[in-house]
Design an enzyme around this catalytic site. Structure first.
Site, PDB file in Angstrom:
ATOM      1  N   LYS A 110       0.858  -1.076   0.080  1.00  0.00           N
ATOM      2  CA  LYS A 110      -0.063   0.072   0.014  1.00  0.00           C
ATOM      3  C   LYS A 110       0.922   1.329  -0.032  1.00  0.00           C
ATOM      4  O   LYS A 110       0.430   2.222  -0.152  1.00  0.00           O
ATOM      5  CB  LYS A 110      -0.919   0.129   1.425  1.00  0.00           C
ATOM      6  N   LYS A 192      -5.174 -10.214  -6.181  1.00  0.00           N
ATOM      7  CA  LYS A 192      -6.485 -10.790  -5.330  1.00  0.00           C
ATOM      8  C   LYS A 192      -7.315  -9.675  -5.843  1.00  0.00           C
ATOM      9  O   LYS A 192      -7.181  -8.555  -6.145  1.00  0.00           O
ATOM     10  CB  LYS A 192      -6.245 -10.897  -3.823  1.00  0.00           C
ATOM     11  N   LYS A 195     -11.268  -4.037  -2.798  1.00  0.00           N
ATOM     12  CA  LYS A 195     -12.008  -3.005  -2.933  1.00  0.00           C
ATOM     13  C   LYS A 195     -11.570  -1.864  -3.658  1.00  0.00           C
ATOM     14  O   LYS A 195     -12.179  -0.967  -4.097  1.00  0.00           O
ATOM     15  CB  LYS A 195     -12.564  -2.740  -1.556  1.00  0.00           C
TER      16      LYS A 195
END
Ligand code: AMP
Ligand code: TRP
Length: 327
Positions: A110, A192, A195
């Site tokens: 991230k 993966k 969202k």
């Protein structure tokens, strides 16, 4: 057994969250003591718009209830309403080491693109997650595969704390479902489902309408090989078979055999219809709960009071063993 899990109220849940974490947790509610948490303090480690966050918290509550969380059996609560989470999070930051947090792959993923420009909270996020779990003497944590490393850190922190200050925390275990622990992105089977993906083609949201579901499944990336087979070298196809299995309960091998000669196009069309049929009743229930904000507020406020009672007793004990109390 005490079971606890949490999902961040960011955007709308996708079928990876649903099959990877929410449904396995709900299945445990019958026999186990389930704590289900809306982890809003984790969500704000990346910037959130306040009005949208508020909506997402209401949506998460409605989705958990619609999916089958029974507030009479389970404790459904909001992390930020229980002050002990932030408090134990701090106490455990004094136990966690820089080196072990620097190894966390979720933080690396991230933060890489953003360099120094990420919140300190994003870095210490796994310590807060450890606090979430350890406050309740949690024995088992149903999560997706991506949280395995955070669970290992939680175990290490619990063991280190117990060694240094005496037996205080239960050391928890992850529960990761093989079929649903890692649902892949539809537009790229190397990563993966997520969202926060830039393209909505990455995921099926729990609220996608029938046509959107059909379009997304139709354009899901597979491969150019002919025939249908379960093969790790064909991850896009394997992912579709896994989702098919999760919505129909039919074993993957039977599905693969059935479509062996019928081909990818038929498989995708039938999978899309099965998904629509699975999600429509859930969507209706979610919308019904959303029409009743007072009921949502009551469930979360009752659950949070119950959680706070347990959590504050644990923090008091932690302070005592750490020497933060007058003799
Ligand atoms: P998050 O949305 O990051 O709060 O994730 C909530 C839960 O869903 C966690 O237990 C995750 O491990 C799980 N999860 C997230 N993405 C996936 C995925 N693609 N497949 C399976 N589980 C997932
Ligand atoms: N970090 C988890 C995720 O992103 C969410 C989470 C926070 C959680 N606290 C938790 C999951 C405690 C299980 C238990 O998916």
């Amino acid at each position: 057994m005490r079971v606890l899990t949490g999902i961040q109220p960011t955007n709308i849940l996708h079928i990876g969250n649903y099959f990877g974490a929410l449904k396995p947790a709900i299945e445990l509610q019958r026999e186990d003591d389930l704590f289900m948490m809306i982890v809003d303090l984790h969500a704000i480690t990346v910037p959130q718009k306040p009005e949208q966050l508020q909506k997402n918290i209401a949506f998460a509550t409605a989705a958990y209830l619609a999916a089958g969380i029974d507030p009479k059996k389970a404790t459904l609560f909001q992390q930020s309403r229980v002050p002990a989470h932030a408090e134990l999070g701090w106490l455990l930051q004094t136990v966690a080491r820089m080196g072990e947090l620097e190894r966390m792959t979720q933080f690396k993923d991230k933060s890489t693109a953003k360099g120094q420009n990420v919140s300190v909270g994003l870095f210490t996020y796994p310590v807060l997650m450890a606090a979430d779990i350890l406050l309740y003497d949690t024995q088992a944590v149903p999560v997706g595969e991506d949280q395995k490393q955070h669970l290992e850190l939680t175990r290490d922190l619990a063991e280190r704390f117990n060694r240094d200050f005496g037996q205080t925390f239960v050391v928890p275990k992850p529960i990761i479902n093989i079929a649903s622990g890692r649902i892949l992105a539809l537009d790229n089977p190397d990563i993966k489902m997520s969202k926060s993906a830039p393209s909505p083609k990455n995921y099926i949201s729990l609220m996608d309408d029938a046509d959107t579901i059909r379009k997304k499944i139709k354009s899901a990336v597979t491969d150019s090989e002919s025939g249908i087979s379960i093969d790790d070298a064909r991850p896009g196809l394997k992912n579709l078979l896994a989702i098919f299995h999760l919505v129909t309960d039919e074993p993957m091998s039977e599905i693969a055999t059935r479509y062996e000669n019928k081909g990818m196009k038929n498989l995708k069309e039938d999978l899309a219809e099965a998904l629509v049929a699975h999600l429509e009743p859930l969507q209706k229930k979610i919308n019904d709960y959303l029409k009743n904000p007072d009921e949502l507020e009551k469930v979360v406020s009752d659950g949070s009071l119950k959680a706070a009672e347990i959590a504050s007793a644990k923090v008091a004990r932690v302070k005592e063993v750490m020497g933060l109390r007058l003799a």
